[in-house]
Design a protein around this motif. Structure first.
Motif, PDB file in Angstrom:
ATOM      1  N   UNK A 113      -6.550  12.085  -2.691  1.00 53.85           N
ATOM      2  CA  UNK A 113      -6.158  12.862  -1.512  1.00 53.85           C
ATOM      3  C   UNK A 113      -6.903  14.193  -1.499  1.00 53.85           C
ATOM      4  N   UNK A 114      -7.031  14.812  -2.666  1.00 58.73           N
ATOM      5  CA  UNK A 114      -7.753  16.072  -2.788  1.00 58.73           C
ATOM      6  C   UNK A 114      -9.232  15.866  -2.464  1.00 58.73           C
ATOM      7  N   UNK A 115      -9.820  14.837  -3.023  1.00 51.89           N
ATOM      8  CA  UNK A 115     -11.231  14.520  -2.767  1.00 51.89           C
ATOM      9  C   UNK A 115     -11.442  14.260  -1.278  1.00 51.89           C
ATOM     10  N   UNK A 116     -10.530  13.525  -0.678  1.00 50.17           N
ATOM     11  CA  UNK A 116     -10.637  13.224   0.758  1.00 50.17           C
ATOM     12  C   UNK A 116     -10.644  14.518   1.575  1.00 50.17           C
ATOM     13  N   UNK A 117      -9.780  15.464   1.229  1.00 52.01           N
ATOM     14  CA  UNK A 117      -9.740  16.745   1.946  1.00 52.01           C
ATOM     15  C   UNK A 117     -11.033  17.526   1.738  1.00 52.01           C
ATOM     16  N   UNK A 118     -11.556  17.497   0.530  1.00 50.95           N
ATOM     17  CA  UNK A 118     -12.829  18.171   0.283  1.00 50.95           C
ATOM     18  C   UNK A 118     -13.931  17.572   1.146  1.00 50.95           C
ATOM     19  N   UNK A 119     -13.960  16.252   1.242  1.00 48.32           N
ATOM     20  CA  UNK A 119     -14.970  15.578   2.072  1.00 48.32           C
ATOM     21  C   UNK A 119     -14.767  15.892   3.546  1.00 48.32           C
ATOM     22  N   UNK A 120     -13.502  15.907   3.985  1.00 48.43           N
ATOM     23  CA  UNK A 120     -13.209  16.209   5.392  1.00 48.43           C
ATOM     24  C   UNK A 120     -13.660  17.614   5.766  1.00 48.43           C
TER      25      UNK A 120
ATOM     26  N   UNK B  45      -3.199   4.748 -10.312  1.00 48.27           N
ATOM     27  CA  UNK B  45      -1.882   5.326 -10.547  1.00 48.27           C
ATOM     28  C   UNK B  45      -1.584   6.360  -9.450  1.00 48.27           C
ATOM     29  N   UNK B  46      -0.367   6.876  -9.482  1.00 46.71           N
ATOM     30  CA  UNK B  46      -0.009   7.953  -8.549  1.00 46.71           C
ATOM     31  C   UNK B  46      -0.897   9.176  -8.775  1.00 46.71           C
ATOM     32  N   UNK B  47      -1.257   9.415 -10.009  1.00 51.48           N
ATOM     33  CA  UNK B  47      -2.157  10.524 -10.321  1.00 51.48           C
ATOM     34  C   UNK B  47      -3.526  10.318  -9.670  1.00 51.48           C
ATOM     35  N   UNK B  48      -4.028   9.094  -9.693  1.00 53.22           N
ATOM     36  CA  UNK B  48      -5.287   8.780  -9.014  1.00 53.22           C
ATOM     37  C   UNK B  48      -5.161   9.056  -7.516  1.00 53.22           C
TER      38      UNK B  48
ATOM     39  N   UNK C 200      -8.033   2.634 -13.775  1.00 53.39           N
ATOM     40  CA  UNK C 200      -7.760   1.780 -14.924  1.00 53.39           C
ATOM     41  C   UNK C 200      -8.145   0.355 -14.545  1.00 53.39           C
ATOM     42  N   UNK C 201      -8.182  -0.526 -15.529  1.00 50.38           N
ATOM     43  CA  UNK C 201      -8.497  -1.941 -15.284  1.00 50.38           C
ATOM     44  C   UNK C 201      -7.397  -2.801 -15.892  1.00 50.38           C
ATOM     45  N   UNK C 202      -7.044  -3.881 -15.174  1.00 49.27           N
ATOM     46  CA  UNK C 202      -6.070  -4.815 -15.727  1.00 49.27           C
ATOM     47  C   UNK C 202      -6.793  -5.843 -16.603  1.00 49.27           C
ATOM     48  N   UNK C 203      -6.064  -6.818 -17.116  1.00 48.10           N
ATOM     49  CA  UNK C 203      -6.640  -7.816 -18.028  1.00 48.10           C
ATOM     50  C   UNK C 203      -7.769  -8.608 -17.376  1.00 48.10           C
ATOM     51  N   UNK C 204      -7.722  -8.761 -16.064  1.00 52.82           N
ATOM     52  CA  UNK C 204      -8.762  -9.494 -15.341  1.00 52.82           C
ATOM     53  C   UNK C 204      -9.925  -8.590 -14.916  1.00 52.82           C
ATOM     54  N   UNK C 205      -9.824  -7.312 -15.226  1.00 55.18           N
ATOM     55  CA  UNK C 205     -10.889  -6.376 -14.868  1.00 55.18           C
ATOM     56  C   UNK C 205     -10.743  -5.765 -13.488  1.00 55.18           C
TER      57      UNK C 205
ATOM     58  N   UNK D 126      -1.614   0.507  -8.243  1.00 53.95           N
ATOM     59  CA  UNK D 126      -2.046   0.033  -6.934  1.00 53.95           C
ATOM     60  C   UNK D 126      -3.417  -0.621  -7.040  1.00 53.95           C
ATOM     61  N   UNK D 127      -3.650  -1.589  -6.167  1.00 54.43           N
ATOM     62  CA  UNK D 127      -4.967  -2.219  -6.100  1.00 54.43           C
ATOM     63  C   UNK D 127      -5.891  -1.351  -5.261  1.00 54.43           C
ATOM     64  N   UNK D 128      -7.156  -1.664  -5.306  1.00 45.65           N
ATOM     65  CA  UNK D 128      -8.136  -0.908  -4.519  1.00 45.65           C
ATOM     66  C   UNK D 128      -7.842  -1.038  -3.026  1.00 45.65           C
ATOM     67  N   UNK D 129      -7.417  -2.225  -2.596  1.00 45.61           N
ATOM     68  CA  UNK D 129      -7.084  -2.433  -1.181  1.00 45.61           C
ATOM     69  C   UNK D 129      -5.877  -1.602  -0.765  1.00 45.61           C
ATOM     70  N   UNK D 130      -4.874  -1.572  -1.619  1.00 43.75           N
ATOM     71  CA  UNK D 130      -3.676  -0.790  -1.309  1.00 43.75           C
ATOM     72  C   UNK D 130      -4.005   0.702  -1.201  1.00 43.75           C
ATOM     73  N   UNK D 131      -4.796   1.181  -2.131  1.00 38.36           N
ATOM     74  CA  UNK D 131      -5.188   2.595  -2.107  1.00 38.36           C
ATOM     75  C   UNK D 131      -5.989   2.888  -0.840  1.00 38.36           C
ATOM     76  N   UNK D 132      -6.916   2.007  -0.524  1.00 36.67           N
ATOM     77  CA  UNK D 132      -7.719   2.186   0.681  1.00 36.67           C
ATOM     78  C   UNK D 132      -6.848   2.282   1.923  1.00 36.67           C
ATOM     79  N   UNK D 133      -5.864   1.412   2.027  1.00 37.47           N
ATOM     80  CA  UNK D 133      -4.972   1.434   3.186  1.00 37.47           C
ATOM     81  C   UNK D 133      -4.091   2.677   3.200  1.00 37.47           C
ATOM     82  N   UNK D 134      -3.528   3.023   2.042  1.00 33.73           N
ATOM     83  CA  UNK D 134      -2.623   4.172   1.981  1.00 33.73           C
ATOM     84  C   UNK D 134      -3.336   5.475   2.330  1.00 33.73           C
TER      85      UNK D 134
END
Length: 124
Positions: free
Chosen positions: A48-55, A40-43, A30-35, A2-10
């Protein structure tokens, strides 16, 4: 991936926050060839865990500490457990505070409703 934008939205996390988490070494996408960042799903599960800790008001420094302990490996399991148990106790205190505040608000709201019904009856 997923891109940073996709993750942000999800996850409803700003891209600014995602970059901040990366800067603070809470997450390492991770970074693609363009940087470009790729997550990943693991990220996503970790975020999600970090978000709950912050909440639940866990300070960034504590999240960083937990992250570092996790990266160090299984020999830090007790320290991670202790950190999470401490945070759970903090949450329990927050819950109790919210419950007592809710009860006080309920009393105050009931008082206002009774007062307003009395005022409205006397005007009729």
């Amino acid at each position: 991936m997923y891109t940073i934008s996709e993750v942000g939205q999800m996850l409803e996390i700003s891209t600014h926050a995602l970059r901040y988490y990366e800067k603070e070494e809470i997450i390492t996408p991770e970074r693609d060839a363009q940087g470009n960042r790729r997550y990943t799903d693991s990220h996503l599960k970790w975020l999600e865990f970090v978000k709950k800790l912050r909440e639940t008001q866990m300070p960034i420094e504590q999240i960083k500490k937990y992250t570092q302990l996790f990266k160090e490996g299984d020999h830090t399991s007790i320290d991670r457990l202790n950190l999470l148990e401490d945070h759970r106790r903090t949450i329990e205190i927050q819950i109790e505070t919210l419950k007592t505040t809710e009860a006080m608000l309920d009393k105050k709201i009931t008082s206002y409703k009774q007062h307003l019904s009395t005022v409205n009856l006397s005007k009729s």
